[in-house]
Scaffold this active site. Structure first.
Site, PDB file in Angstrom:
ATOM      1  N   HIS A  20       0.832  -1.212   0.000  1.00 53.58           N
ATOM      2  CA  HIS A  20       0.000   0.000   0.000  1.00 53.58           C
ATOM      3  C   HIS A  20       0.868   1.264   0.000  1.00 53.58           C
ATOM      4  CE1 HIS A  20      -3.646   2.320   1.097  1.00 53.58           C
ATOM      5  NE2 HIS A  20      -2.792   3.074   1.774  1.00 53.58           N
ATOM      6  N   GLU A  21       1.823   1.291   0.896  1.00 56.17           N
ATOM      7  CA  GLU A  21       2.694   2.473   0.989  1.00 56.17           C
ATOM      8  C   GLU A  21       3.553   2.624  -0.270  1.00 56.17           C
ATOM      9  OE1 GLU A  21       2.502   4.743   3.348  1.00 56.17           O
ATOM     10  OE2 GLU A  21       0.874   3.579   4.232  1.00 56.17           O
TER      11      GLU A  21
END
Length: 449
Positions: free
Chosen positions: A20-21
């Site tokens: 996600h990051e």
């Protein structure tokens, strides 16, 4: 073993968060926003290295990670100094145009969706084993006090073979189960084979308010054929062998696996067991009696190896499964507003962590390949869940940020730092309350189990 499962689960959840990051990181770089640090893990930095103006870190606690963009704290500094606008420098997050910030916010959740699709693609490309029971059913009403399950109302019968759902052919009970689970309160048409005749029967699964899933009161028909024994099996000591079909317990006929336990009265011990071996009936004598639970047997199941699809077909399969999983997850989210028991149906980070590790370890019992398959399939589903949840229009979450930047673009005016701060604080409180609620649910779940 429990600790190992939790550690394995933490690794799985960390993968999801780092993916996600990474989505935010890539989009920020492409949008001209400087990323000061990208870390795998939190806490004390164990190792770091500068590369293209970003410090890449490995931190002490393996609980996900973070992407720190330049100027993220500018809003708080403006609020503290009671400024009317947010001061920015070149490369700051708030210096980027509103639509670039929307892209950066969208990229995290979409990276989770893409990663889930990649996992499904790889699984389809290499092929995998499916262990299953046929789509033949047993009515639950024959073994419970209730007699009006949806299956009973639709006049299904034990022994019916379900060959299609809404015209789509099936062979496995898990395919039937999957369709029932995601369609509570919605009519489905089953094609049923009974006594060599095909017929269509409409049935409407009920919503189980404890689990949030649909059900219609059926079990899989499992032939009472012994597949394997546990190490402590007493039944093997009495002469039973793998491949034996159980025909009767204490002279009472047995049709399928459920009958084996249901044929005994409460507290009754097994005195005799009649089996079929090489077309010969053999009666095992258990003088003194044996508790059925000490028999230590597993019943037989079927195994199917999916073909290893070609590249294009695997890509289509991966995209289709990601889409189906996303659609079913959204339907599941909508069920939260239908009066289900949130304490039972909603899992928090503790339970998800344990489930991830537990699924992996269960799969590893059948081999490394099976374990990795179970692990990554569940990781794919968590990625999809994170994709959906992060796009909810709640402040602090990516969806809330997108809504904020969209309003800024529509009104062509940056919000006042004080308004922005209150907006973020509201979101923080909402998310914090949800985490406490989910964590308490998890604690209650583990204490009950």
């Amino acid at each position: 073993m429990t600790i190992m499962k939790i550690l394995f689960g933490l690794v799985g959840l960390s993968i999801v968060v780092v993916v996600h990051e990474a989505g935010h990181f890539i989009a920020a770089k492409l949008s001209g926003i400087k990323v000061e640090a990208f870390s795998v893990g939190w806490g004390k930095v164990l190792y770091s290295r500068m590369w293209k103006d970003t410090e890449f870190r490995i931190s002490l606690f393996p609980l996900g990670g973070y992407c720190k963009m330049q100027g993220e704290q500018a809003m708080i500094q403006a609020w503290e100094s009671k400024a009317k606008t947010i001061d920015t420098d070149e490369g700051d997050m708030y210096a980027a145009s509103w639509w670039k910030r929307i892209i950066v916010s969208l990229s995290g959740p979409f990276m989770n969706l893409i990663f889930a699709g990649i996992i499904f693609f790889v699984i389809s490309f290499i092929g995998y084993n499916i262990h299953f029971y046929p789509s033949r059913i047993v009515l639950a009403s024959e073994y419970t006090q209730r007699s009006d399950y949806p299956a009973d109302q639709a006049e299904l019968q034990s022994g019916d073979l379900i060959t299609a759902i809404n015209g789509k052919e099936i062979e496995r009970f898990d395919q039937l189960q999957r369709m029932i689970v995601v369609n509570p309160d919605e009519a489905i048409t089953l094609t049923v084979k009974r006594d060599s005749k095909l017929m269509n029967i409409d049935v409407t699964p009920e919503l189980n308010k404890e689990s949030g899933a649909g059900y219609m009161g059926i079990y899989p028909w499992i032939d009472a054929v012994i597949r394997e024994f546990s190490d402590e099996s007493l039944l093997r000591d009495y002469g039973a062998m793998a491949g034996d079909r159980i025909l009767a317990v204490n002279s009472r006929p047995v049709s399928h696996a459920l009958d084996v336990s249901a044929s005994l009265k409460e507290g009754e011990l097994v005195q005799t067991m009649t089996i079929l071996r090489n077309n010969q009936r053999i009666t095992l004598d258990m003088s003194g009696g044996m508790e059925l639970g000490l028999g230590g047997i597993k019943f037989d199941y079927l195994t199917y190896r999916t073909p290893a699809f070609k590249l294009i077909s695997s890509f289509k399969n991966g995209a289709l499964e990601a889409w189906e999983s996303t659609r079913n997850s959204v339907k599941g989210l909508a069920l939260l507003f239908k009066g289900i028991n949130l304490q039972s149906a909603v899992s928090g980070p503790l339970r998800i962590t344990y489930m991830t590790g537990d699924l992996a370890f269960s799969g590893f019992k059948a081999g490394i390949g099976e374990g990795l398959l179970s692990f990554f399939r569940f990781i794919a589903l968590i990625n999809i869940a994170l994709f959906i949840m992060n796009l909810l229009p709640i402040p602090v979450l990516d969806g809330g940020q997108i809504l904020l930047f969209l309003v800024e673009g529509l009104f062509k005016r940056k919000p006042n730092p004080a308004v922005l701060y209150r907006y973020q604080m509201l979101g923080t409180m909402i998310v914090f309350a949800l985490i406490i609620f989910a964590t308490m649910n998890d604690i209650l779940f583990f204490s009950r189990n």
